[in-house]
Scaffold this motif. Structure first.
Motif, PDB file in Angstrom:
ATOM      1  N   ASP A  16       0.823  -1.209   0.000  1.00 50.44           N
ATOM      2  CA  ASP A  16       0.000   0.000   0.000  1.00 50.44           C
ATOM      3  C   ASP A  16       0.858   1.261   0.000  1.00 50.44           C
ATOM      4  OD1 ASP A  16      -2.362  -1.468   0.037  1.00 50.44           O
ATOM      5  OD2 ASP A  16      -2.417  -1.545   2.219  1.00 50.44           O
ATOM      6  N   PRO A  53      -6.252  11.482  -4.446  1.00 48.32           N
ATOM      7  CA  PRO A  53      -7.253  10.556  -3.889  1.00 48.32           C
ATOM      8  C   PRO A  53      -6.725   9.121  -3.823  1.00 48.32           C
ATOM      9  CG  PRO A  53      -8.292  12.026  -5.457  1.00 48.32           C
ATOM     10  CD  PRO A  53      -6.821  12.237  -5.592  1.00 48.32           C
ATOM     11  N   GLY A  54      -6.018   8.695  -4.879  1.00 50.20           N
ATOM     12  CA  GLY A  54      -5.453   7.349  -4.879  1.00 50.20           C
ATOM     13  C   GLY A  54      -4.394   7.182  -3.806  1.00 50.20           C
ATOM     14  N   ARG A  76      -4.127   8.882  -0.956  1.00 45.26           N
ATOM     15  CA  ARG A  76      -4.739   8.885   0.375  1.00 45.26           C
ATOM     16  C   ARG A  76      -5.466   7.581   0.662  1.00 45.26           C
ATOM     17  NH1 ARG A  76      -6.529  15.193  -0.349  1.00 45.26           N
ATOM     18  NH2 ARG A  76      -4.701  16.097   0.689  1.00 45.26           N
ATOM     19  N   ALA A  77      -6.110   7.024  -0.364  1.00 40.01           N
ATOM     20  CA  ALA A  77      -6.783   5.735  -0.167  1.00 40.01           C
ATOM     21  C   ALA A  77      -5.757   4.645   0.154  1.00 40.01           C
ATOM     22  CB  ALA A  77      -7.574   5.366  -1.423  1.00 40.01           C
ATOM     23  N   ALA A  78      -4.611   4.664  -0.537  1.00 41.47           N
ATOM     24  CA  ALA A  78      -3.564   3.674  -0.278  1.00 41.47           C
ATOM     25  C   ALA A  78      -2.974   3.847   1.109  1.00 41.47           C
ATOM     26  CB  ALA A  78      -2.473   3.782  -1.340  1.00 41.47           C
ATOM     27  N   ASP A 100      -4.539   5.099   3.704  1.00 47.74           N
ATOM     28  CA  ASP A 100      -5.563   4.645   4.665  1.00 47.74           C
ATOM     29  C   ASP A 100      -5.529   3.113   4.785  1.00 47.74           C
ATOM     30  OD1 ASP A 100      -6.366   7.206   5.188  1.00 47.74           O
ATOM     31  OD2 ASP A 100      -8.064   7.176   3.800  1.00 47.74           O
ATOM     32  N   ARG A 101      -5.389   2.439   3.643  1.00 46.83           N
ATOM     33  CA  ARG A 101      -5.297   0.974   3.684  1.00 46.83           C
ATOM     34  C   ARG A 101      -4.054   0.536   4.440  1.00 46.83           C
ATOM     35  NH1 ARG A 101      -6.552   1.476  -1.860  1.00 46.83           N
ATOM     36  NH2 ARG A 101      -4.391   0.935  -2.390  1.00 46.83           N
ATOM     37  N   ARG A 154       1.173  11.212   4.332  1.00 53.69           N
ATOM     38  CA  ARG A 154       0.028  12.109   4.513  1.00 53.69           C
ATOM     39  C   ARG A 154       0.472  13.573   4.546  1.00 53.69           C
ATOM     40  NH1 ARG A 154      -3.211   8.280   8.875  1.00 53.69           N
ATOM     41  NH2 ARG A 154      -4.530   7.226   7.315  1.00 53.69           N
TER      42      ARG A 154
END
Length: 219
Positions: free
Chosen positions: A31, A45-46, A48-50, A52-53, A101
């Motif tokens: 991730d 967005p991609g 931040r999603a990674a 978060d995972r 982040r």
């Protein structure tokens, strides 16, 4: 003899948790790599999603290394090494997520993102965002340094099952550090060029990258 049997029994009970923790770390590493690629492509967005995972997987890995049996075994030589390595790697991963982040927030507020406009010849907004970005890079790098320090112990372990993954993570951190250093140099240049007291003229030339020439083609 009884003590040895107790240690072995506790170790056997911890093995499944160690396996689950290592699986979580591997997922988190994937991730984080995905987040780095997304940041490079400005896919916030991609990224931040990674991230978060990765944070969720690291939390699962951290929980796998907890418990009464793990607390008892952790100080035991050799037997406790995998548990210590799991904790160190989890801590390093969390530092990496924090660094990612910070960088994603800095990129999001850069002028090219649409949040900060460039007003004609007035580059004050660009300059301010560049200085903010430079500070974010410094802060992110501090987290990468902390991650590297956390991995020093596992990377020097005698067991290759422990040292191997730790060294792989160190290599990934070193590459991220080099990328940050390059970014810091670029931001420093932009900050100098957009400063209010800067008087400069730039000649920008383009080349055809499809030309089969060493410099990239005709100017």
């Amino acid at each position: 003899m009884v003590g040895v049997l107790i240690v072995l029994g506790l170790a056997a009970s911890v093995v499944p948790k160690l396996q689950a923790g290592r699986a979580g770390l591997n997922r988190a590493k994937t991730d984080i790599q995905s987040a780095r690629q997304a940041l490079a492509a400005k896919d916030l967005p991609g990224a931040r999603a990674a991230l978060d995972r990765a944070a969720r997987n690291l939390q699962q890995a951290s929980q796998a290394g907890r418990g009464t049996a793990a607390a008892i075994l952790r100080p035991v030589p050799l037997v406790g090494s995998p548990l210590k390595a799991l904790r160190a790697a989890t801590r390093a991963g969390q530092e990496g997520v924090t660094a990612g982040r910070i960088l994603s927030d800095a990129i999001d507020h850069f002028p090219t993102s649409g949040h900060t406009a460039v007003d004609g010849f007035n580059l004050a907004g660009f300059h301010g965002a560049t200085e903010t970005g430079a500070k974010a890079v410094e802060e992110a790098d501090r987290h990468l340094v902390a991650a590297r320090q956390a991995l020093q112990g596992p990377a020097g372990a005698l067991l290759p099952q422990i040292s191997g993954p730790a060294r792989e993570m160190l290599a990934m951190l070193d590459e991220a550090h080099r990328q940050l250093a390059a970014g810091a140099r670029g931001l420093s240049l932009f900050a100098d060029l957009t400063a209010a007291d800067t008087d400069a003229r730039l000649l920008i030339l383009s080349q055809d990258s499809m030309e089969l020439r060493a410099t990239g083609g005709f100017v």
